[in-house]
Design a protein around this motif. Structure first.
Motif, PDB file in Angstrom:
ATOM      1  N   LEU A 128      -6.345   9.323   0.951  1.00 55.95           N
ATOM      2  CA  LEU A 128      -6.879   8.007   0.987  1.00 55.95           C
ATOM      3  C   LEU A 128      -5.492   7.365   0.588  1.00 55.95           C
ATOM      4  CD1 LEU A 128     -10.117   8.176  -1.056  1.00 55.95           C
ATOM      5  CD2 LEU A 128      -9.700   7.726   1.413  1.00 55.95           C
ATOM      6  N   TRP A 129      -4.540   7.697  -0.078  1.00 58.19           N
ATOM      7  CA  TRP A 129      -3.301   7.063  -0.660  1.00 58.19           C
ATOM      8  C   TRP A 129      -2.328   7.165   0.568  1.00 58.19           C
ATOM      9  CZ3 TRP A 129       1.687   9.114  -1.259  1.00 58.19           C
ATOM     10  CH2 TRP A 129       2.536   8.193  -1.879  1.00 58.19           C
ATOM     11  N   ASN A 130      -2.210   8.232   1.204  1.00 57.29           N
ATOM     12  CA  ASN A 130      -1.445   8.098   2.333  1.00 57.29           C
ATOM     13  C   ASN A 130      -1.942   7.444   3.318  1.00 57.29           C
ATOM     14  OD1 ASN A 130       1.000   9.595   2.958  1.00 57.29           O
ATOM     15  ND2 ASN A 130      -0.259  11.098   4.256  1.00 57.29           N
ATOM     16  N   SER A 131      -3.196   7.378   3.598  1.00 59.34           N
ATOM     17  CA  SER A 131      -3.746   6.141   4.762  1.00 59.34           C
ATOM     18  C   SER A 131      -3.294   4.731   4.427  1.00 59.34           C
ATOM     19  CB  SER A 131      -5.068   6.543   4.951  1.00 59.34           C
ATOM     20  OG  SER A 131      -5.507   7.790   5.490  1.00 59.34           O
ATOM     21  N   THR A 160       9.271   6.845  -7.039  1.00 64.17           N
ATOM     22  CA  THR A 160      10.236   7.833  -6.258  1.00 64.17           C
ATOM     23  C   THR A 160      11.691   7.140  -6.345  1.00 64.17           C
ATOM     24  OG1 THR A 160       8.551   8.552  -5.127  1.00 64.17           O
ATOM     25  CG2 THR A 160      11.027   9.121  -4.269  1.00 64.17           C
ATOM     26  N   VAL A 161      11.634   5.879  -5.915  1.00 65.19           N
ATOM     27  CA  VAL A 161      12.830   5.109  -5.622  1.00 65.19           C
ATOM     28  C   VAL A 161      13.206   3.991  -6.651  1.00 65.19           C
ATOM     29  CG1 VAL A 161      13.175   6.117  -3.416  1.00 65.19           C
ATOM     30  CG2 VAL A 161      12.146   3.944  -3.728  1.00 65.19           C
ATOM     31  N   PRO A 192       6.899   5.270   4.715  1.00 68.05           N
ATOM     32  CA  PRO A 192       6.829   6.501   3.976  1.00 68.05           C
ATOM     33  C   PRO A 192       5.450   7.393   4.475  1.00 68.05           C
ATOM     34  CG  PRO A 192       6.198   4.868   2.431  1.00 68.05           C
ATOM     35  CD  PRO A 192       6.887   4.154   3.426  1.00 68.05           C
ATOM     36  N   GLN A 193       5.423   8.388   4.574  1.00 67.00           N
ATOM     37  CA  GLN A 193       4.130   9.198   4.710  1.00 67.00           C
ATOM     38  C   GLN A 193       4.597  10.473   3.664  1.00 67.00           C
ATOM     39  OE1 GLN A 193       0.781   9.029   6.775  1.00 67.00           O
ATOM     40  NE2 GLN A 193       1.844   7.191   5.651  1.00 67.00           N
ATOM     41  N   GLY A 194       3.564  11.095   3.079  1.00 66.89           N
ATOM     42  CA  GLY A 194       3.642  12.062   2.397  1.00 66.89           C
ATOM     43  C   GLY A 194       2.942  13.490   2.821  1.00 66.89           C
TER      44      GLY A 194
END
Length: 119
Positions: free
Chosen positions: A50-53, A76-77, A100-102
């Motif tokens: 859900l977060w990645n989408s 992260t950054v 980004p994609q995880g």
């Protein structure tokens, strides 16, 4: 306010310059007592998607809406902890420009009373 609250925490330490130092610290208020909402380990693992989408939408509001009202994001950054919707959303305005994609390579699920963790 001086109010006592029940919380949870995690610390990760590293040995640096001859002493143990904190390299990662997370703490948050425990969820309010309610009837437990059932969730399986597989469902917990799928929450990441859900977060990645949300990342794939490239919309910072969509991503920020995935975070709870008392969320703490240690990004992260960025070296700035994000502790409100506005701060979390602000972080993702810049971060999403990187498209980004995880991918989770290892999953360790813990399930509690109306909370779960995949670390």
């Amino acid at each position: 306010t001086g109010k006592k609250v029940k919380g949870r925490y995690s610390f990760v330490y590293v040995f640096e310059d001859g002493e143990w130092k904190i390299s990662h610290h997370h703490s948050s208020v425990m969820p309010e007592p309610t009837m437990p909402q059932a969730i399986t380990e597989e469902e917990v693992r799928n929450l990441f998607q859900l977060w990645n989408s949300a990342l794939a939408t490239e919309d910072a509001d969509v991503v920020a809406s995935r975070y709870s009202k008392n969320a703490v994001l240690l990004p992260t950054v960025s070296d700035v902890p994000r502790t409100s919707y506005d701060l979390i959303q602000d972080y993702f305005v810049g971060f999403l420009k990187k498209k980004p994609q995880g991918e989770i390579l290892e999953s360790n699920v813990t399930i509690g009373h109306n909370w779960c963790q995949d670390a």
